[in-house]
Every structure is written in C-alpha cells, then in structure tokens.
Design a protein around this motif. Structure first.
Motif, PDB file in Angstrom:
ATOM      1  N   UNK A 269       0.891  -1.165  -0.042  1.00  0.00           N
ATOM      2  CA  UNK A 269      -0.033  -0.160   0.100  1.00  0.00           C
ATOM      3  C   UNK A 269       0.998   1.403   0.049  1.00  0.00           C
ATOM      4  N   UNK A 270       1.799   1.232   0.752  1.00  0.00           N
ATOM      5  CA  UNK A 270       2.682   2.367   0.886  1.00  0.00           C
ATOM      6  C   UNK A 270       3.629   2.598  -0.311  1.00  0.00           C
ATOM      7  N   UNK A 271       3.884   1.508  -0.890  1.00  0.00           N
ATOM      8  CA  UNK A 271       4.380   1.752  -2.673  1.00  0.00           C
ATOM      9  C   UNK A 271       3.474   2.507  -3.443  1.00  0.00           C
ATOM     10  N   UNK A 272       2.096   2.119  -3.253  1.00  0.00           N
ATOM     11  CA  UNK A 272       1.336   2.832  -3.974  1.00  0.00           C
ATOM     12  C   UNK A 272       1.122   4.253  -3.755  1.00  0.00           C
ATOM     13  N   UNK A 273       1.299   4.633  -2.302  1.00  0.00           N
ATOM     14  CA  UNK A 273       1.308   6.040  -2.094  1.00  0.00           C
ATOM     15  C   UNK A 273       2.482   6.466  -2.549  1.00  0.00           C
ATOM     16  N   UNK A 274       3.667   6.168  -2.599  1.00  0.00           N
ATOM     17  CA  UNK A 274       4.773   6.614  -2.959  1.00  0.00           C
ATOM     18  C   UNK A 274       4.998   6.695  -4.610  1.00  0.00           C
ATOM     19  N   UNK A 275       4.184   5.923  -5.272  1.00  0.00           N
ATOM     20  CA  UNK A 275       4.340   6.066  -6.727  1.00  0.00           C
ATOM     21  C   UNK A 275       3.257   7.045  -7.239  1.00  0.00           C
ATOM     22  N   UNK A 276       2.242   7.488  -6.223  1.00  0.00           N
ATOM     23  CA  UNK A 276       0.915   8.135  -6.557  1.00  0.00           C
ATOM     24  C   UNK A 276      -0.143   7.388  -7.271  1.00  0.00           C
ATOM     25  N   UNK A 277      -0.030   5.946  -7.070  1.00  0.00           N
ATOM     26  CA  UNK A 277      -1.457   5.423  -7.826  1.00  0.00           C
ATOM     27  C   UNK A 277      -2.494   5.925  -7.326  1.00  0.00           C
ATOM     28  N   UNK A 278      -3.710   5.432  -8.002  1.00  0.00           N
ATOM     29  CA  UNK A 278      -5.143   5.818  -7.709  1.00  0.00           C
ATOM     30  C   UNK A 278      -5.497   4.791  -6.432  1.00  0.00           C
ATOM     31  N   UNK A 279      -6.303   5.310  -5.762  1.00  0.00           N
ATOM     32  CA  UNK A 279      -6.770   4.673  -4.441  1.00  0.00           C
ATOM     33  C   UNK A 279      -7.030   3.218  -4.790  1.00  0.00           C
ATOM     34  N   UNK A 280      -7.686   2.911  -5.661  1.00  0.00           N
ATOM     35  CA  UNK A 280      -8.299   1.623  -6.047  1.00  0.00           C
ATOM     36  C   UNK A 280      -7.002   0.714  -6.537  1.00  0.00           C
ATOM     37  N   UNK A 281      -6.115   1.351  -7.252  1.00  0.00           N
ATOM     38  CA  UNK A 281      -5.024   0.353  -7.700  1.00  0.00           C
ATOM     39  C   UNK A 281      -4.019   0.226  -6.573  1.00  0.00           C
ATOM     40  N   UNK A 282      -3.740   1.233  -5.838  1.00  0.00           N
ATOM     41  CA  UNK A 282      -2.908   0.803  -4.559  1.00  0.00           C
ATOM     42  C   UNK A 282      -3.548  -0.334  -3.525  1.00  0.00           C
ATOM     43  N   UNK A 283      -4.731  -0.245  -3.316  1.00  0.00           N
ATOM     44  CA  UNK A 283      -5.644  -1.106  -2.596  1.00  0.00           C
ATOM     45  C   UNK A 283      -5.336  -2.583  -3.246  1.00  0.00           C
ATOM     46  N   UNK A 284      -5.630  -2.813  -4.464  1.00  0.00           N
ATOM     47  CA  UNK A 284      -5.548  -3.902  -5.010  1.00  0.00           C
ATOM     48  C   UNK A 284      -3.998  -4.506  -5.294  1.00  0.00           C
ATOM     49  N   UNK A 285      -3.050  -3.452  -5.395  1.00  0.00           N
ATOM     50  CA  UNK A 285      -1.713  -3.839  -5.453  1.00  0.00           C
ATOM     51  C   UNK A 285      -1.476  -4.424  -3.786  1.00  0.00           C
ATOM     52  N   UNK A 286      -1.789  -3.590  -3.075  1.00  0.00           N
ATOM     53  CA  UNK A 286      -1.403  -3.968  -1.698  1.00  0.00           C
ATOM     54  C   UNK A 286      -1.777  -5.621  -1.333  1.00  0.00           C
ATOM     55  N   UNK A 287      -3.121  -5.819  -2.034  1.00  0.00           N
ATOM     56  CA  UNK A 287      -3.618  -7.275  -1.670  1.00  0.00           C
ATOM     57  C   UNK A 287      -2.571  -8.136  -2.244  1.00  0.00           C
ATOM     58  N   UNK A 288      -2.087  -7.774  -3.587  1.00  0.00           N
ATOM     59  CA  UNK A 288      -1.525  -8.656  -4.474  1.00  0.00           C
ATOM     60  C   UNK A 288      -0.135  -9.037  -3.563  1.00  0.00           C
ATOM     61  N   UNK A 289       0.638  -7.971  -3.229  1.00  0.00           N
ATOM     62  CA  UNK A 289       1.774  -8.233  -2.490  1.00  0.00           C
ATOM     63  C   UNK A 289       1.759  -9.116  -1.160  1.00  0.00           C
ATOM     64  N   UNK A 290       0.474  -8.849  -0.702  1.00  0.00           N
ATOM     65  CA  UNK A 290       0.327  -9.855   0.734  1.00  0.00           C
ATOM     66  C   UNK A 290       0.001 -11.148   0.150  1.00  0.00           C
ATOM     67  N   UNK A 291      -0.762 -11.260  -0.908  1.00  0.00           N
ATOM     68  CA  UNK A 291      -1.215 -12.843  -1.379  1.00  0.00           C
ATOM     69  C   UNK A 291       0.373 -13.546  -1.846  1.00  0.00           C
ATOM     70  N   UNK A 292       1.145 -12.703  -2.419  1.00  0.00           N
ATOM     71  CA  UNK A 292       2.348 -13.298  -2.822  1.00  0.00           C
ATOM     72  C   UNK A 292       3.195 -13.764  -1.378  1.00  0.00           C
ATOM     73  N   UNK A 293       2.939 -12.834  -0.451  1.00  0.00           N
ATOM     74  CA  UNK A 293       3.819 -13.144   0.600  1.00  0.00           C
ATOM     75  C   UNK A 293       3.426 -14.635   1.729  1.00  0.00           C
TER      76      UNK A 293
END
Length: 318
Positions: A269-293
C-alpha cells in the motif's frame, strides 16, 4: 557527505526467529531455521524490494543474533542506524499447530529493542522522508519507545511528512485500556491508518460497530487521518480516502504461511502511495503483495519484487 533523504523511515524491534521450515510441531523435535522478524523491519524490506530507499531504526543486542539481523537488513537494501545494546537481542520461536494455526513464544523481556529512546531518533531523516511508518507494537514496548514514537510523529507531522500508522494491537503486550489512549494520540498525528475491525474497537474504545467496516473507517478518519484502511485478512480490505470508500479486489492464492501478511499489505500500500497511484490501484496492489507473501514461509522471505508480480499497468510501476 549527507545521506540522501529516504522514501521511508520506520522504527521498532526486530528479533531473532527460529521456526521449523516444514511446519512441524515442537513436540516432534524438528530442526530449526534461523531468520528474524519485526513488523517495521518487514515493511522496510518490503519497500526496499519494491524499489524504494528505506531506513529502519531500532536497537539490536551486541550479540550474534543482532549482528545477523543487521547484516541481513543491509543485504536486503535497508539502511540501519547501527544502534546496539545495552542488552540482548530479543528472540522468538514459532511452532506449527493443527488446522493451519501457529503459535509464537517470545524471549523479549528487557531486550535491546525495548530500549529505543527519543535520543535515538534520526530527526533529519524523519523530517526529510516521504513517509514515516509506525506501529502500535513499538508503542507497547515501554515508556521509552512510546515517547520516541510520539516525538517522531510530531517531527514528521510538523515537517509535512506523511505519517503512516498500523495499529497492530497485541493483547500480550498491553491491555486495551492502556492501548486505546496511546493509539488515539498517534492516530491524531497520522495521515494514513491501517487497522482491523478488532483494532478499531480498541482505538475507539467500544465493543462493536455492527460489523460495518466502512463505519469503523469513518470514525477513525474523524480523529484526523485522511486515509484509513480496514484489513479483513483473506477477505481483503477496504479503504476510505478523502471520504470515498474503495473495496479491494481479492487475489486468491493457496496460503502456506500467513505470518507477515499484514506487513506485506502495508508495504504494498505504501508503495502505491509513493508512486501516487489511484486509491483502487494501490488497494488492489497491496492485496497482491500480501497474497504473494503468504505463498512462501517466513515473516518477510515471501515479500515480492515488482518483477515477481503481474501488476498489469503503468500507474503502480512509476
């Protein structure tokens, strides 16, 4: 030469971790694997693997475990302050139980990590960072770490640095009555807050909110944060950003080890904040990172690099 301003500064305790790689219970006498873990260092590794400059601040013992942790953090590209002593590095043993559960036994009383103090704060780096990430775990370690967190939050807040707070309430470290006021003070200084529904109850000082996670998010936002994320484990998360609610599109995986998933989510999620992605994109990306982990064992070993993820769009890659 002055060090460059970090993307992220975080602080807390990292401990040696012993666990059985095959997930065997302690009573079977398994061979143990040495690793380490800590919510804040996990997030720092996650951000470093995603291409960011991360600084972790914490005390480690002047012992073999402490030297091992610092060496591994630096190998992962995480900057450290080299703070040692005055006591030992904390340790934990993780054991597997039935039905996919695990238990953790700690040896952290009087550890070096609990000696973190205001005097240890790298104020120049905090004031020049893009994000200061804190957790409730560090606040629970004692008066010194709690005061350090508050001082860091004030310094970042006053400098216009985004303050991120993961409530990360641990009932084994302090009671809800102790935690509530301390977490509210930090929440009022934060721009972004991560919480589960149970942690929201501790923060807000009540028993329930009718099971409505969006209502929890709004009540937390009323304390000051512009952005609140309510995590639901395998069921994903929702975020409230400037009053608008977003629901995560869940990434389904076969879970192997759920420990550290929340830290992986925060890093994504913080990566999404740092690259200034849209709220939905960073939320979904955070979930993908967690799923990988959770598909790999270990507190942080399963944290992905961008090349490991099918991110599917330029917004998150900038």
């Amino acid at each position: 030469m002055t060090a460059s301003a970090p993307d992220l500064v975080t602080m807390g305790e990292s401990m040696g971790l012993f666990f059985a790689p095959l997930g065997m219970p302690l009573v079977s006498g398994p061979a143990f694997h040495l690793s380490f873990g800590g919510a804040e260092s996990n997030v720092a590794i996650g951000l470093a693997r995603l291409g960011h400059d991360a600084l972790w601040v914490g005390r480690l013992g002047d012992d073999e475990i402490g030297r091992y942790i610092e060496r591994e953090l630096r190998a992962e590209g995480v900057r450290t302050r080299g703070l040692t002593g005055p006591t030992h590095t904390g340790m934990m043993v993780r054991a597997q139980r039935g039905f996919g559960r695990s238990s953790v036994q700690y040896a952290r009383l009087g550890s070096a990590g609990a000696q973190l103090a205001v005097e240890d704060l790298p104020l120049d780096e905090i004031r020049s960072a893009r994000i200061l990430h804190l957790t409730g775990i560090t606040a629970a370690l004692g008066e010194g770490p709690h005061r350090a967190l508050v001082a860091a939050a004030h310094a970042a807040h006053d400098a216009g640095v985004l303050v991120s707070l993961d409530l990360n309430y641990r009932a084994t470290l302090w009671s809800a009555e102790e935690a509530g006021p301390a977490l509210r003070e930090l929440t009022e200084l934060s721009h972004l807050v991560f919480a589960t529904a149970d942690e929201a109850q501790v923060l807000l000082g009540d028993a329930h909110d009718g099971g409505d996670d969006a209502a929890y998010a709004r009540r937390i936002a009323a304390l000051g944060p512009a952005e609140v994320v309510v995590k639901r484990g395998a069921d994903g998360a929702l975020s409230l950003v400037d009053g608008e609610v977003f629901e995560q599109n869940v990434t389904a995986v076969v879970e192997r080890d759920p420990v550290g998933a929340g830290d992986a989510f925060a890093a994504g999620y913080l990566h999404g904040v740092l690259v200034d992605s849209a709220p939905q994109i960073r939320l979904d990306f955070a979930g993908r990172v967690a799923a990988h982990s959770v598909t790999l064992p270990g507190d942080w070993e399963g944290l992905p690099r961008l090349a490991d993820l099918d991110v599917g769009g330029p917004d998150i890659l900038r």
